[in-house]
Motif scaffolding. Structure first.
Motif, PDB file in Angstrom:
ATOM      1  N   ARG A 121       0.835  -1.208   0.000  1.00 28.67           N
ATOM      2  CA  ARG A 121       0.000   0.000   0.000  1.00 28.67           C
ATOM      3  C   ARG A 121       0.865   1.250   0.000  1.00 28.67           C
ATOM      4  O   ARG A 121       0.541   2.241  -0.664  1.00 28.67           O
ATOM      5  CB  ARG A 121      -0.937  -0.012   1.208  1.00 28.67           C
ATOM      6  CG  ARG A 121      -1.986  -1.098   1.151  1.00 28.67           C
ATOM      7  CD  ARG A 121      -2.794  -1.204   2.409  1.00 28.67           C
ATOM      8  NE  ARG A 121      -3.688  -0.074   2.601  1.00 28.67           N
ATOM      9  CZ  ARG A 121      -4.567   0.007   3.592  1.00 28.67           C
ATOM     10  NH1 ARG A 121      -4.642  -0.962   4.485  1.00 28.67           N
ATOM     11  NH2 ARG A 121      -5.357   1.058   3.698  1.00 28.67           N
TER      12      ARG A 121
ATOM     13  N   ARG B 258       2.118   1.726  -3.502  1.00 28.39           N
ATOM     14  CA  ARG B 258       1.088   2.303  -4.375  1.00 28.39           C
ATOM     15  C   ARG B 258       0.914   3.783  -4.093  1.00 28.39           C
ATOM     16  O   ARG B 258       0.674   4.585  -5.011  1.00 28.39           O
ATOM     17  CB  ARG B 258      -0.233   1.560  -4.195  1.00 28.39           C
ATOM     18  CG  ARG B 258      -0.227   0.151  -4.784  1.00 28.39           C
ATOM     19  CD  ARG B 258      -1.633  -0.401  -4.909  1.00 28.39           C
ATOM     20  NE  ARG B 258      -2.255  -0.609  -3.611  1.00 28.39           N
ATOM     21  CZ  ARG B 258      -2.171  -1.733  -2.918  1.00 28.39           C
ATOM     22  NH1 ARG B 258      -1.484  -2.747  -3.404  1.00 28.39           N
ATOM     23  NH2 ARG B 258      -2.774  -1.853  -1.746  1.00 28.39           N
TER      24      ARG B 258
ATOM     25  N   GLU C 205       3.462   5.592  -5.964  1.00 28.45           N
ATOM     26  CA  GLU C 205       3.097   5.707  -7.376  1.00 28.45           C
ATOM     27  C   GLU C 205       2.062   6.811  -7.587  1.00 28.45           C
ATOM     28  O   GLU C 205       2.109   7.545  -8.578  1.00 28.45           O
ATOM     29  CB  GLU C 205       2.562   4.367  -7.873  1.00 28.45           C
ATOM     30  CG  GLU C 205       3.607   3.252  -7.872  1.00 28.45           C
ATOM     31  CD  GLU C 205       3.003   1.903  -8.186  1.00 28.45           C
ATOM     32  OE1 GLU C 205       1.776   1.846  -8.413  1.00 28.45           O
ATOM     33  OE2 GLU C 205       3.748   0.903  -8.199  1.00 28.45           O
TER      34      GLU C 205
END
Length: 378
Positions: free
Chosen positions: A34, A37, A40
């Motif tokens: 997580r 992400r 990102e």
């Protein structure tokens, strides 16, 4: 006699087992994903058309990821400590078992197969061994699995500090980028302009939040008539303005014996605060003993007061979309999380900040919990 001791030891050892629990290592790895992400999202937010919205989602993603990582590591540390203690408590039993096996290993096989009571005893002991063997194999495999799990959990905790630090750094970068994006934003509508002189006079002459709220209309210049769509139909369904837990409810006294009509939420440092609905910014800045305050008007006659922020976003008179960032809680800019050490210590970044939330209808305070959703996290 060795045969009897061996069978007895094997029966006892094979029948005992350690308790099985969930896999906290998997939870910690999922939390690490997580955070990856979220990183990102931060990269993609730089080119997003609505950078404020994208960066707000990024900050929340980091907050969720860091919280999940802390919880996963806390559970991993507890699991590792539990396994270590259980294995340590069985050292004498395992040593005794190994001693019996070594004794059996030194006995010639033909003699080992014989029982002192004769053929019947030998047959019975063979039947017992046949029943014990599968359980013994399962018990040995269970021991190997737990030793391997302890090794994995220890390695996971050793690598966690770097992952947490990367997450903390990324979250701070996202907050900084969000502050800059909000400062650059010029597309929000305005319902009125602020008369700064009247604002200063109102602050100077005000002794209570009630008195200040009643005079807010005086600071508006060229106000657009009408109201926003409103929130009357969403009573009890508004999201909390910040992730946290309820520390004090409306009317409850604090340590100094002071009670207020709003609620106090305990939050983590630097937590993002958002408006629960589309609203006009009626005031933002320091006020009385409340610290930094932002007062939002989601519809005529209803005010949402958020107090205790470290950074406040928005300009007086602006109309903010629902879920827009209105500020950040206080706390250190950066810092290493303290990992759970297994002796009862907290995993770092506790809920050390407090946000005061008050809701007023026609300048009369009402219980905010009548309007906001609450669940196990709030």
């Amino acid at each position: 006699m060795k045969r009897i001791l061996a069978v007895t030891a094997l029966c006892v050892w094979a029948s005992s087992g350690l308790a099985q629990t969930a896999d906290p290592a998997a939870d910690a790895r999922a939390a690490a994903e997580r955070l990856s992400r979220a990183s990102e999202l931060l990269d993609s937010a730089e080119s997003a058309r609505n950078r404020v919205k994208a960066l707000s989602e990024t900050v929340r993603a980091y907050e969720d990821g860091l919280q999940a990582m802390r919880e996963g590591l806390r559970r991993a540390a507890i699991r590792e400590q539990t396994l270590s203690r259980e294995l340590q408590s069985r050292e004498d039993e395992v040593a005794q078992f190994l001693g019996v096996l070594m004794g059996m290993g030194g006995t010639p096989a033909p003699v080992l197969l014989l029982h002192p009571s004769g053929p019947v005893g030998t047959a019975r002991s063979g039947m017992i061994m046949a029943e014990v063997a599968p359980a013994l194999d399962a018990r040995a495999q269970d021991l190997r699995d737990k030793l391997e799990e302890v090794t994995v959990l220890r390695a996971l905790q050793q690598s966690a500090a770097n992952k947490l630090q990367d997450g903390l750094t990324g979250a701070q970068q996202a907050r900084t980028a969000l502050s800059q994006a909000i400062a650059d934003r010029t597309d929000l509508p305005r319902r009125f302009n602020e008369d700064r002189v009247k604002t200063a006079l109102l602050i100077a002459s005000t002794e209570t939040l009630e008195g200040f709220a009643s005079g807010l209309s005086q600071i508006a210049v060229d106000e657009v008539p009408g109201s926003l769509p409103g929130i009357s139909g969403r009573k009890g369904q508004l999201p909390m303005p910040v992730q946290g837990s309820i520390l004090r409810r409306a009317g409850e006294s604090d340590a100094a014996g002071i009670s207020r009509p709003g609620i106090v939420l305990a939050t983590r440092p630097n937590a993002l605060v958002t408006t629960p609905a589309a609203a006009t910014v009626r005031y933002r800045g320091p006020l009385l003993d409340y610290g930094n305050v932002i007062i939002l008007e989601p519809q005529a006659g209803i005010l949402v007061v958020l107090a205790g922020l470290d950074v406040v976003y928005g300009d007086i008179g602006q109309v903010l979309p629902g879920g827009s960032p209105v500020g950040l809680m206080g706390g250190p800019e950066t810092g290493n999380d303290v990992l759970y050490t297994g002796d009862g210590a907290e995993t770092g970044a506790r809920q050390t900040e407090t946000l005061y939330v008050e809701l007023r209808e026609n300048n009369t305070p009402v219980d905010p919990l009548e309007w906001f959703m609450t669940d196990k996290d709030n």
